[in-house]
Design a protein around this motif. Structure first.
Motif, PDB file in Angstrom:
ATOM      1  N   ASN A  84       5.628   2.382   0.358  1.00 44.49           N
ATOM      2  CA  ASN A  84       5.417   2.882  -1.009  1.00 44.49           C
ATOM      3  C   ASN A  84       3.930   2.966  -1.336  1.00 44.49           C
ATOM      4  OD1 ASN A  84       8.053   3.485  -1.875  1.00 44.49           O
ATOM      5  ND2 ASN A  84       8.464   1.332  -2.245  1.00 44.49           N
ATOM      6  N   LYS A 107       8.909  -1.830   3.134  1.00 47.16           N
ATOM      7  CA  LYS A 107       9.165  -0.923   2.008  1.00 47.16           C
ATOM      8  C   LYS A 107       7.963  -0.874   1.065  1.00 47.16           C
ATOM      9  CE  LYS A 107      12.627  -0.027  -1.557  1.00 47.16           C
ATOM     10  NZ  LYS A 107      13.910  -0.454  -2.114  1.00 47.16           N
ATOM     11  N   LEU A 129      12.391   2.817   3.880  1.00 48.27           N
ATOM     12  CA  LEU A 129      12.221   2.983   2.430  1.00 48.27           C
ATOM     13  C   LEU A 129      13.499   2.641   1.668  1.00 48.27           C
ATOM     14  CD1 LEU A 129      10.074   6.207   2.299  1.00 48.27           C
ATOM     15  CD2 LEU A 129       9.475   4.008   1.261  1.00 48.27           C
TER      16      LEU A 129
END
Length: 76
Positions: free
Chosen positions: A8, A4, A35
């Motif tokens: 990002n 994640k 995500l």
């Protein structure tokens, strides 16, 4: 970093989910699930790591956020 966090970081550099998916060899829904906190395979995690590292080590791009995908899967 977690998948994640890696995703990002890539998104903050201008990548779209579908572009990341194409670069690492998975589907866009896999990126979306990651995500949202789902786990990814070891291979996918390493591919995300390599993609982010390649952007950060690019001599033409000294760790700036100016790197953006060109739309054909490559990056500037």
């Amino acid at each position: 970093m977690t998948a994640k966090e890696l995703l990002n970081a890539l998104i903050s550099k201008g990548f779209l989910q579908r572009e990341i998916a194409k670069e690492v060899g998975v589907s866009q829904p896999t990126i979306h699930r990651a995500l949202r906190g789902s786990s990814v395979s070891y291979e996918t995690g390493k591919a995300l790591e390599r993609l982010l590292e390649s952007l950060e080590q690019d001599p033409g791009n000294p760790e700036s956020n100016d790197t953006a995908p060109t739309g054909d899967g490559s990056v500037l």
